[in-house]
Design an enzyme around this catalytic site. Structure first.
Site, mmCIF file in Angstrom:
data_model
loop_
_atom_site.group_PDB
_atom_site.id
_atom_site.type_symbol
_atom_site.label_atom_id
_atom_site.label_comp_id
_atom_site.label_asym_id
_atom_site.label_seq_id
_atom_site.Cartn_x
_atom_site.Cartn_y
_atom_site.Cartn_z
ATOM 1 N N HIS A 171 1.071 -1.204 -0.108
ATOM 2 C CA HIS A 171 -0.062 0.080 -0.084
ATOM 3 C C HIS A 171 1.003 1.417 0.133
ATOM 4 C CE1 HIS A 171 -3.036 2.968 1.296
ATOM 5 N NE2 HIS A 171 -3.922 2.020 1.408
ATOM 6 N N GLU A 274 -1.178 1.294 -5.256
ATOM 7 C CA GLU A 274 -0.922 -0.007 -4.461
ATOM 8 C C GLU A 274 -0.596 -1.113 -5.332
ATOM 9 O OE1 GLU A 274 -4.005 0.093 -1.303
ATOM 10 O OE2 GLU A 274 -4.223 2.437 -1.680
HETATM 11 O O1 BG6 Z 1 -7.203 4.287 6.589
HETATM 12 P P1 BG6 Z 1 -6.766 3.016 5.994
HETATM 13 O O2 BG6 Z 1 -7.489 1.760 6.772
HETATM 14 O O3 BG6 Z 1 -5.138 2.710 6.183
HETATM 15 O O4 BG6 Z 1 -7.149 2.855 4.642
HETATM 16 C C1 BG6 Z 1 -6.796 3.829 3.778
HETATM 17 C C2 BG6 Z 1 -7.440 3.636 2.343
HETATM 18 O O5 BG6 Z 1 -6.766 2.460 1.710
HETATM 19 C C3 BG6 Z 1 -7.010 2.255 0.514
HETATM 20 O O6 BG6 Z 1 -6.396 1.226 -0.141
HETATM 21 C C4 BG6 Z 1 -8.727 2.169 0.146
HETATM 22 O O7 BG6 Z 1 -8.884 1.967 -1.177
HETATM 23 C C5 BG6 Z 1 -9.352 3.241 0.710
HETATM 24 O O8 BG6 Z 1 -10.745 3.089 0.863
HETATM 25 C C6 BG6 Z 1 -8.930 3.265 2.300
HETATM 26 O O9 BG6 Z 1 -9.362 4.502 2.808
#
Ligand code: BG6
Length: 302
Positions: A171, A274
């Protein structure tokens, strides 16, 4: 005499987290044992390439906002995953977003220098330390190679005697001069799922530009993509192997206000691309099978 072309690795504790700062002749990298999460990556003389929130919290059990969290053994909301991936979870209704390993301390396997490069390796073994609600045996490894570019290799091995179905993502949060001015190359012609409009399937035409909240899953992606950032006079080049899907995310104004560890205006300076195995691109491993997904990140002047 001190040779400043040789890499250095320094262990430090930032608030509650054990971290390493790696310095090579090319760049500096910060990472933490929790989640084996790369926190920042900055080639010398440049703006950061991997973005870390100015409001990041370094607390046990909480993923740090920014860097490269590892999402595994599912990506995103488990309920949006293929039935095979959902079926692996046996922990009742509570399934954290982005899986089970980003808030866990991984085991450090080793830190080695190879000439002017440094490699760090971390692992999770779910047979030795069971994951909550996921009673399966698998070995997960992340290898981080810091050289002229940054290379991350996420390997999953099925050590159980039944097939394993996973979804996953590296990510990555990238730093950009201004999200409204950058473009993403390499997605032209790909279909994508627009998660903000009822998960409709659409088709990308040309480069991707940003003018509002963006949360898309691109399908049948190619190996190479790039972030074109004219104000910072660079292209961030991404090369992904062992992956044919990618998530592109920017929260924009309203969602930014709801995010933890995120300043109200921080959306302007970041972009997540990602490298993933999601939806139909899920990973199914036979007993003893191993799979590696590799992301290489390099910054090139325009
Ligand atoms: O706040 P988190 O759980 O780290 O997620 C962040 C984002 O991660 C992304 O991968 C998603 O597509 C989003 O919808 C999400 O808001």
């Amino acid at each position: 005499m001190y040779d400043d072309t040789l890499p250095t690795v320094e262990q430090l504790v930032v608030d509650e987290l054990v971290c390493w700062r790696v310095h090579t002749r090319h760049a500096e990298l910060l990472m933490t044992q929790q989640g084996a999460q790369v926190l920042s990556y900055q080639p010398h003389g440049e703006e950061p390439v991997i973005w870390l929130s100015g409001q990041a919290a370094y607390q046990k059990g909480k993923a740090v906002r920014g860097g490269v969290p590892v999402c595994w053994p599912w990506f995103g909301d488990l309920r949006r995953n293929p039935a095979e991936v959902q079926g692996m979870h046996q922990g009742g209704p509570i399934a954290p977003a982005h899986g089970l390993v980003r808030e866990l301390d991984w085991q450090l396997l080793g830190i080695d220098s190879e000439g002017s490069a440094v490699r760090l390796e971390f692992a999770v073994d779910s047979a030795a330390e069971p994951l909550p609600g996921w009673p399966h045996a698998a070995q997960l490894k992340l290898s981080i190679l810091l050289d002229e570019s940054l290379q991350l290799t996420l390997s999953s091995r099925n050590t159980s005697d039944r097939p394993l179905a996973l979804s996953q993502a590296l990510h990555s949060y990238f730093a950009v001069s201004d999200i409204r001015e950058v473009e993403v190359e390499g997605l032209d012609g790909c279909s994508y799922i627009e998660t903000l409009e009822d998960w409709q399937q659409r088709n990308q035409q040309g480069n991707l530009r940003f003018s509002g909240e963006t949360d898309r899953i691109y399908l049948a992606t190619r190996q190479r993509m790039a972030i074109l950032d004219r104000a910072w006079n660079r292209r961030i080049e991404l090369e992904a192997r062992g992956s044919a899907s990618a998530v592109v995310w920017n929260p924009w104004i309203d969602k930014a206000r709801r995010l933890s560890q995120f300043a109200d205006d921080a959306w302007q300076g970041m972009l997540c691309i990602e490298t993933a195995r999601v939806l139909d691109d899920l990973l199914v491993l036979r007993p003893d099978e191993e799979h590696s997904m590799v992301l290489s990140v390099a910054s090139k002047p325009l």
